[in-house]
Design a protein around this motif. Sequence first.
Motif, short mmCIF file in Angstrom:
data_model
loop_
_atom_site.label_atom_id
_atom_site.label_comp_id
_atom_site.label_asym_id
_atom_site.label_seq_id
_atom_site.Cartn_x
_atom_site.Cartn_y
_atom_site.Cartn_z
N LEU A 1 0.82 -1.21 0.00
CA LEU A 1 0.00 0.00 0.00
C LEU A 1 0.86 1.26 0.00
CD1 LEU A 1 -2.81 1.27 0.22
CD2 LEU A 1 -2.62 1.09 2.70
N PHE A 2 1.92 1.27 0.82
CA PHE A 2 2.79 2.45 0.83
C PHE A 2 3.53 2.60 -0.51
CE2 PHE A 2 6.75 4.69 1.78
CZ PHE A 2 6.25 5.83 2.42
N ASN A 3 3.98 1.51 -1.09
CA ASN A 3 4.63 1.57 -2.39
C ASN A 3 3.69 2.10 -3.46
OD1 ASN A 3 6.88 0.55 -1.19
ND2 ASN A 3 6.66 -1.51 -2.00
N THR A 4 2.41 1.79 -3.31
CA THR A 4 1.43 2.33 -4.27
C THR A 4 1.38 3.85 -4.19
OG1 THR A 4 0.12 0.31 -4.04
CG2 THR A 4 -0.97 2.22 -4.98
N HIS A 5 1.41 4.39 -2.94
CA HIS A 5 1.41 5.85 -2.79
C HIS A 5 2.71 6.45 -3.34
CE1 HIS A 5 -2.30 6.13 -0.51
NE2 HIS A 5 -1.90 5.14 0.26
N VAL A 6 3.83 5.78 -3.12
CA VAL A 6 5.11 6.28 -3.64
C VAL A 6 5.11 6.26 -5.17
CG1 VAL A 6 7.60 5.89 -3.70
CG2 VAL A 6 6.34 5.60 -1.57
N HIS A 7 4.56 5.21 -5.74
CA HIS A 7 4.49 5.14 -7.21
C HIS A 7 3.56 6.23 -7.75
CE1 HIS A 7 3.35 3.45 -11.18
NE2 HIS A 7 4.60 3.02 -11.18
#
Length: 880
Positions: A257-263
């Motif tokens: 989920l955090f990687n999705t926000h970073v992407h």
Amino acid sequence: EAIVAANARLPPSEQLPPQAFEMDPQFRQDMLEKKEQAVARVQRELAWDLERHKLAHSKLRDYFLAVMDQPRFVVKGIHRAEQVAAFRVPATSERFKRRSSALFESTGKLRRLSDRKLKGYDADRRGSAAQSVVSDGFSEAQESDFSATQELHSQKSKLGMTERERKELEMLKTQARHERRDELQRKIDAHAARRPDPTKIDPQDEAHLMEMQHNLGDFKLKTSPDYRVPASERTNTATKRTQLVILRQRIADAKTLFNTHVHTLLQRKQTATAKLQVIADELRKVQRLLNEPLTSVPAVAELDDDELPAQRNRYSKETLLEFKVAYALQLEQEREAASKAQGGFGGFSEFGGAAAGAGDGLASFLDETARLKAAERAKLEALLVEQGEGPAHAQARLYFERQRLANRFQEVVEAFDKQLLTLVQAQQDVSLRLKFAEYKHVLYYQELVHLKAFELRESELEERRRTKQLDLDACRRTFKTTTANCSSKKKEIARLTADEKVVQSEFAKLLGEGQSHAKFLTRMFKRRVKRRGSDYDSDAESSDDDEEYESSDEEDSDMEDFDDTVCPAGCSPELYQQVYDLRERRLDAEDALTLERKAMEVMQKEADSAERKEGQLKAAVAAADKDIAEFQTEKQAKLNELKVSVPLSLSQVYHIEQGDLPKSLDNSLIFTKAALVQLKANISRLEAAKASHREEFKQIRTTQGQLKHVVYQKHQRNAEAREKLAQLQQLKFGRVVDLEAMEGSGLNARAEDLKEEERDVLIKFEREQRELDAVISAAQDELNHILVEHTARLADLNDLRRDNKVLAKQLDDTQRLINTQSADVMAAQQAEEAMRLQQVAAMQQQEIAALRTQVRKLSRKTGYVAPPSKQSTVEPLPPL
């Protein structure tokens, strides 16, 4: 090449054509083929190295990148030094995927089931209300059947019915009444089943009370000796593995989920970079028009390789060539630096030449820039002349446009940097939580290692407890079944006792008063008879029955003259037969009653045994629960040896010594703030609950009084209705009757069929009897005719005998006159005749005694009297 160059410097008229320099036209083709062969040979030589490097690259990629589900990448700020990095998410194994999917699938099913139950609650409640309205009194089907029955009855009463149709109609009406009564009885039974037992406490309420008494406001430490692990907090290897799977899945989900926000932020940076590039181009155009230096245009940040990991890992032939060129330049620079370090200042000439070349290039670039600015300015002045604007007004517009573009550039940069700072703060929180989750993962694994040591003992205890619980459930079912059978046997015994009393009352009514043979009939009725197939002959008879039979046998032996197999003189045969039938009914009832009592005794023994066994099994289950609780405490003590870290902030530390924080928190107690607030709020909440419960208790007492009054009124109405029912039964039947038994007897379809068959058989027998009566009448007529003929012949025979006697008498008188005999001869003849008569009399006396004995024997049995076995050998007396 020098000759070709010299030829090129000649005038065109003097130049030679290119074909003049070709000595051999085939030479070029041969050289190209040799070059291609050399290239192919080199490629074949480098094929092995190429394959080796490819395999090495694939192995490195599989080792470092294939194990990662999501690689790490970074998003940097545009004008700020902060950056946010994505988390590396390792790839999960297929076994973990299957287990986590099965676990979360079952959890999802349970959640959907609970949601479905919650949604269906209102529908079920509405359905139950509708069902109660429909099922009150008649159901729709029963009402339709009853209405159809009423309509059929009205039509048949008008047209006339046969006996069979009338009985079918009566059976339908009786069946409808039975169904209504059964429906009401089911409602009453269901209502009675929902009624709680006033002498017992609800197990759930009792469990809640026990839990509140032990745990309300009492927070026992897990290290205290009196701590008992609740059933909801007990754990084993299976639950711990499940917790590990859930924790790992949640860690992976949080990182994803955090990687999705970073992407998403990376995509926004790409969009912002494109916007900034457009704004910078516009700003350069405006500055060129204003003759300002381009150095004031802010630089546009470009995406680094760290921000594009996918492009960083990709390569192609062009990228490899670029790398080769860059690597060669790097090596050349390193060699030049090494030569400079060795040769001192000898490199200044080269530096000067390079500087001169650079100066010439810069001058040409400035000239080109000035030329472009002049062209753009001339175009803008021509446009302003066409629009009618002056130079001052146009310059003002350019300054305003430059400021607007600069502000827009700054807004885009600040908006992205603000989003970046927000994500950086979120990353700090997420990183802290992930670190603690990973620590919990290690802690769970340590607990799993400790739990494996207790797994064998725990499985043995749980298996023993489960076995005892299964036995207890089976024993309870047996006790319940046996108790139900005993209650049914009690009802059957009560029915048989009532039947016996009915037989006694019928005998007393049949005997009446002033009966001359009352003593004989009473003895006959009360006498016990050993019948074939009866259980009286078994060894399992009670002692009382044995004594009664012995006494009855003694009475039978004493009363040899009492014979109840033959109707006494002066007694009506019908009365005798009725008393005999009543005695058979009494004996049947006594036999059935004895069997039922024996069966009830056996069931009662089974119930007592099951009850005792249930108590023993309850104690065994309680002992097993105690052993499990002690084992869980021991297991919890072993788990308490593991060190657990809890992250705290200074605002969460309430332990203060002398107005300051303590030097060590070893003696501090970790307690949740929510629980502390809840403890403070429990006082007011419990006081409010106590007041509300008192008010509710008062309302319940008031409602109870009202309900008692309502129940009393209903009991009064029921008593009045029963009294009215008894009066109506007295008026109609002359006594109180059992309506259910009466309806049951009228509802027996099998009995009605048997009655119909009996009626048909009787009609058939009556027809056969009439035929036989006709045959008997004809035979009697023939017999009468034969009797008349035989009577006439007997009358003739009698006349002939009378004449014969007269003639014989005359002959005797004549002979006495003619033949005179002596007195001695006559006396001898008379003595001989007397002897013969005495012998005949003795033989007849013996025959009479034998016949009397045979008559006495046959009088004790039912049957016909057989004739004598042989003819009498006594000669008849001579005629006088």
